[in-house]
Design a protein around this motif. Structure first.
Motif, PDB file in Angstrom:
ATOM      1  N   ILE A  20     -11.551  10.216 -12.794  1.00  0.00           N
ATOM      2  CA  ILE A  20     -11.006  11.516 -12.386  1.00  0.00           C
ATOM      3  C   ILE A  20      -9.723  11.820 -13.148  1.00  0.00           C
ATOM      4  O   ILE A  20      -9.599  12.861 -13.810  1.00  0.00           O
ATOM      5  N   PHE A  21      -8.770  10.925 -13.053  1.00  0.00           N
ATOM      6  CA  PHE A  21      -7.459  11.216 -13.627  1.00  0.00           C
ATOM      7  C   PHE A  21      -7.391  10.962 -15.123  1.00  0.00           C
ATOM      8  O   PHE A  21      -6.592  11.566 -15.823  1.00  0.00           O
ATOM      9  N   GLY A  22      -8.263  10.114 -15.640  1.00  0.00           N
ATOM     10  CA  GLY A  22      -8.352   9.956 -17.091  1.00  0.00           C
ATOM     11  C   GLY A  22      -8.846  11.243 -17.736  1.00  0.00           C
ATOM     12  O   GLY A  22      -8.301  11.706 -18.738  1.00  0.00           O
ATOM     13  N   THR A  23      -9.871  11.838 -17.130  1.00  0.00           N
ATOM     14  CA  THR A  23     -10.379  13.117 -17.633  1.00  0.00           C
ATOM     15  C   THR A  23      -9.305  14.197 -17.551  1.00  0.00           C
ATOM     16  O   THR A  23      -9.097  14.952 -18.506  1.00  0.00           O
ATOM     17  N   LEU A  24      -8.636  14.272 -16.413  1.00  0.00           N
ATOM     18  CA  LEU A  24      -7.569  15.269 -16.257  1.00  0.00           C
ATOM     19  C   LEU A  24      -6.447  15.042 -17.262  1.00  0.00           C
ATOM     20  O   LEU A  24      -5.886  15.999 -17.803  1.00  0.00           O
ATOM     21  N   PHE A  25      -6.131  13.785 -17.537  1.00  0.00           N
ATOM     22  CA  PHE A  25      -5.056  13.491 -18.480  1.00  0.00           C
ATOM     23  C   PHE A  25      -5.424  13.934 -19.893  1.00  0.00           C
ATOM     24  O   PHE A  25      -4.562  14.301 -20.682  1.00  0.00           O
ATOM     25  N   LYS A  52       0.830  -1.204   0.000  1.00  0.00           N
ATOM     26  CA  LYS A  52       0.000   0.000   0.000  1.00  0.00           C
ATOM     27  C   LYS A  52       0.867   1.258   0.000  1.00  0.00           C
ATOM     28  O   LYS A  52       0.553   2.230  -0.686  1.00  0.00           O
ATOM     29  N   LEU A  53       1.951   1.236   0.750  1.00  0.00           N
ATOM     30  CA  LEU A  53       2.863   2.387   0.752  1.00  0.00           C
ATOM     31  C   LEU A  53       3.507   2.569  -0.613  1.00  0.00           C
ATOM     32  O   LEU A  53       3.589   3.688  -1.127  1.00  0.00           O
ATOM     33  N   LEU A  54       3.964   1.484  -1.202  1.00  0.00           N
ATOM     34  CA  LEU A  54       4.563   1.552  -2.527  1.00  0.00           C
ATOM     35  C   LEU A  54       3.537   2.015  -3.557  1.00  0.00           C
ATOM     36  O   LEU A  54       3.836   2.843  -4.418  1.00  0.00           O
ATOM     37  N   HIS A  55       2.331   1.513  -3.449  1.00  0.00           N
ATOM     38  CA  HIS A  55       1.267   1.870  -4.382  1.00  0.00           C
ATOM     39  C   HIS A  55       0.906   3.352  -4.287  1.00  0.00           C
ATOM     40  O   HIS A  55       0.376   3.940  -5.222  1.00  0.00           O
ATOM     41  N   THR A  56       1.216   3.956  -3.155  1.00  0.00           N
ATOM     42  CA  THR A  56       0.910   5.361  -2.959  1.00  0.00           C
ATOM     43  C   THR A  56       1.831   6.247  -3.797  1.00  0.00           C
ATOM     44  O   THR A  56       1.688   7.457  -3.812  1.00  0.00           O
ATOM     45  N   VAL A  57       2.724   5.631  -4.559  1.00  0.00           N
ATOM     46  CA  VAL A  57       3.475   6.358  -5.581  1.00  0.00           C
ATOM     47  C   VAL A  57       2.481   6.984  -6.566  1.00  0.00           C
ATOM     48  O   VAL A  57       2.804   7.864  -7.334  1.00  0.00           O
ATOM     49  N   TRP A  58       1.240   6.520  -6.472  1.00  0.00           N
ATOM     50  CA  TRP A  58       0.144   7.095  -7.243  1.00  0.00           C
ATOM     51  C   TRP A  58       0.144   8.619  -7.126  1.00  0.00           C
ATOM     52  O   TRP A  58      -0.167   9.317  -8.093  1.00  0.00           O
ATOM     53  N   ALA A  59       0.473   9.139  -5.955  1.00  0.00           N
ATOM     54  CA  ALA A  59       0.477  10.588  -5.750  1.00  0.00           C
ATOM     55  C   ALA A  59       1.457  11.267  -6.703  1.00  0.00           C
ATOM     56  O   ALA A  59       1.186  12.352  -7.220  1.00  0.00           O
ATOM     57  N   LEU A  60       2.586  10.641  -6.960  1.00  0.00           N
ATOM     58  CA  LEU A  60       3.542  11.199  -7.920  1.00  0.00           C
ATOM     59  C   LEU A  60       2.963  11.183  -9.326  1.00  0.00           C
ATOM     60  O   LEU A  60       3.154  12.127 -10.101  1.00  0.00           O
ATOM     61  N   LEU A  61       2.251  10.119  -9.652  1.00  0.00           N
ATOM     62  CA  LEU A  61       1.630  10.029 -10.976  1.00  0.00           C
ATOM     63  C   LEU A  61       0.524  11.072 -11.117  1.00  0.00           C
ATOM     64  O   LEU A  61       0.367  11.671 -12.182  1.00  0.00           O
ATOM     65  N   ALA A  62      -0.233  11.288 -10.054  1.00  0.00           N
ATOM     66  CA  ALA A  62      -1.253  12.333 -10.086  1.00  0.00           C
ATOM     67  C   ALA A  62      -0.599  13.690 -10.327  1.00  0.00           C
ATOM     68  O   ALA A  62      -1.106  14.504 -11.103  1.00  0.00           O
ATOM     69  N   GLY A  63       0.545  13.908  -9.706  1.00  0.00           N
ATOM     70  CA  GLY A  63       1.287  15.144  -9.938  1.00  0.00           C
ATOM     71  C   GLY A  63       1.741  15.267 -11.384  1.00  0.00           C
ATOM     72  O   GLY A  63       1.718  16.360 -11.963  1.00  0.00           O
ATOM     73  N   CYS A  64       2.137  14.152 -11.975  1.00  0.00           N
ATOM     74  CA  CYS A  64       2.551  14.173 -13.390  1.00  0.00           C
ATOM     75  C   CYS A  64       1.385  14.553 -14.296  1.00  0.00           C
ATOM     76  O   CYS A  64       1.577  15.168 -15.337  1.00  0.00           O
ATOM     77  N   ILE A  65       0.181  14.196 -13.900  1.00  0.00           N
ATOM     78  CA  ILE A  65      -0.995  14.542 -14.691  1.00  0.00           C
ATOM     79  C   ILE A  65      -1.355  16.019 -14.505  1.00  0.00           C
ATOM     80  O   ILE A  65      -1.730  16.699 -15.457  1.00  0.00           O
ATOM     81  N   LEU A  66      -1.213  16.521 -13.295  1.00  0.00           N
ATOM     82  CA  LEU A  66      -1.614  17.897 -13.000  1.00  0.00           C
ATOM     83  C   LEU A  66      -0.571  18.949 -13.381  1.00  0.00           C
ATOM     84  O   LEU A  66      -0.926  20.100 -13.620  1.00  0.00           O
ATOM     85  N   ALA A  67       0.682  18.570 -13.463  1.00  0.00           N
ATOM     86  CA  ALA A  67       1.759  19.545 -13.653  1.00  0.00           C
ATOM     87  C   ALA A  67       1.985  20.067 -15.071  1.00  0.00           C
ATOM     88  O   ALA A  67       2.484  21.168 -15.215  1.00  0.00           O
ATOM     89  N   PRO A  68       1.657  19.351 -16.141  1.00  0.00           N
ATOM     90  CA  PRO A  68       2.008  19.848 -17.481  1.00  0.00           C
ATOM     91  C   PRO A  68       1.604  21.276 -17.820  1.00  0.00           C
ATOM     92  O   PRO A  68       2.405  21.999 -18.422  1.00  0.00           O
ATOM     93  N   PRO A  69       0.428  21.770 -17.451  1.00  0.00           N
ATOM     94  CA  PRO A  69       0.143  23.166 -17.804  1.00  0.00           C
ATOM     95  C   PRO A  69       1.117  24.158 -17.167  1.00  0.00           C
ATOM     96  O   PRO A  69       1.454  25.168 -17.760  1.00  0.00           O
ATOM     97  N   ILE A  70       1.592  23.825 -15.982  1.00  0.00           N
ATOM     98  CA  ILE A  70       2.561  24.695 -15.312  1.00  0.00           C
ATOM     99  C   ILE A  70       3.927  24.560 -15.969  1.00  0.00           C
ATOM    100  O   ILE A  70       4.609  25.541 -16.236  1.00  0.00           O
TER     101      ILE A  70
END
Length: 111
Positions: A96-101, A15-33
């Motif tokens: 959620i993240f598919g739409t954001l992507f 579960k801790l390793l899987h929480t790398v998801w947060a980094l992937l979410a950041g990769c989805i949210l960061a491109p406009p910046i």
């Protein structure tokens, strides 16, 4: 009892390793910046990371390999049994993240 303790410890580690998801979410949210000059290369790099993860999911029939691994250590099948996320986020993660992507590259292209 030791076997149960071991199973719990392994599941916590997954579960801790899987929480790398947060980094992937950041990769989805960061491109406009990151698409602001002179860091457009970062937007492309982050997009490529997400595409690589999407490819891994596609090769695994839409499931994260860590989900399959976690399933071996528990009978729990709640939407968040394999990751430290609220249940509703885990349940709607793809939507959620598919739409954001899809939306984020449009914002990048607009810049």
């Amino acid at each position: 009892m030791a076997d149960r303790s071991r199973r719990v410890n392994v599941l916590v580690a997954i579960k801790l390793l899987h929480t790398v998801w947060a980094l992937l979410a950041g990769c989805i949210l960061a491109p406009p910046i990151t698409a602001l000059p002179p860091s457009f290369d970062w937007a492309i790099t982050l997009t490529m990371i997400i595409l690589a993860v999407c490819s891994a999911l596609a090769l695994n029939k839409g499931r994260c390999p860590l989900t399959n691994l976690a399933a071996r250590f528990t009978e729990d099948r709640a939407d968040n049994f394999d990751i430290y996320l609220p249940d509703w986020v885990a349940r709607h993660n793809r939507a959620i993240f598919g739409t954001l992507f899809v939306v984020m590259p449009l914002l990048v292209a607009r810049r």
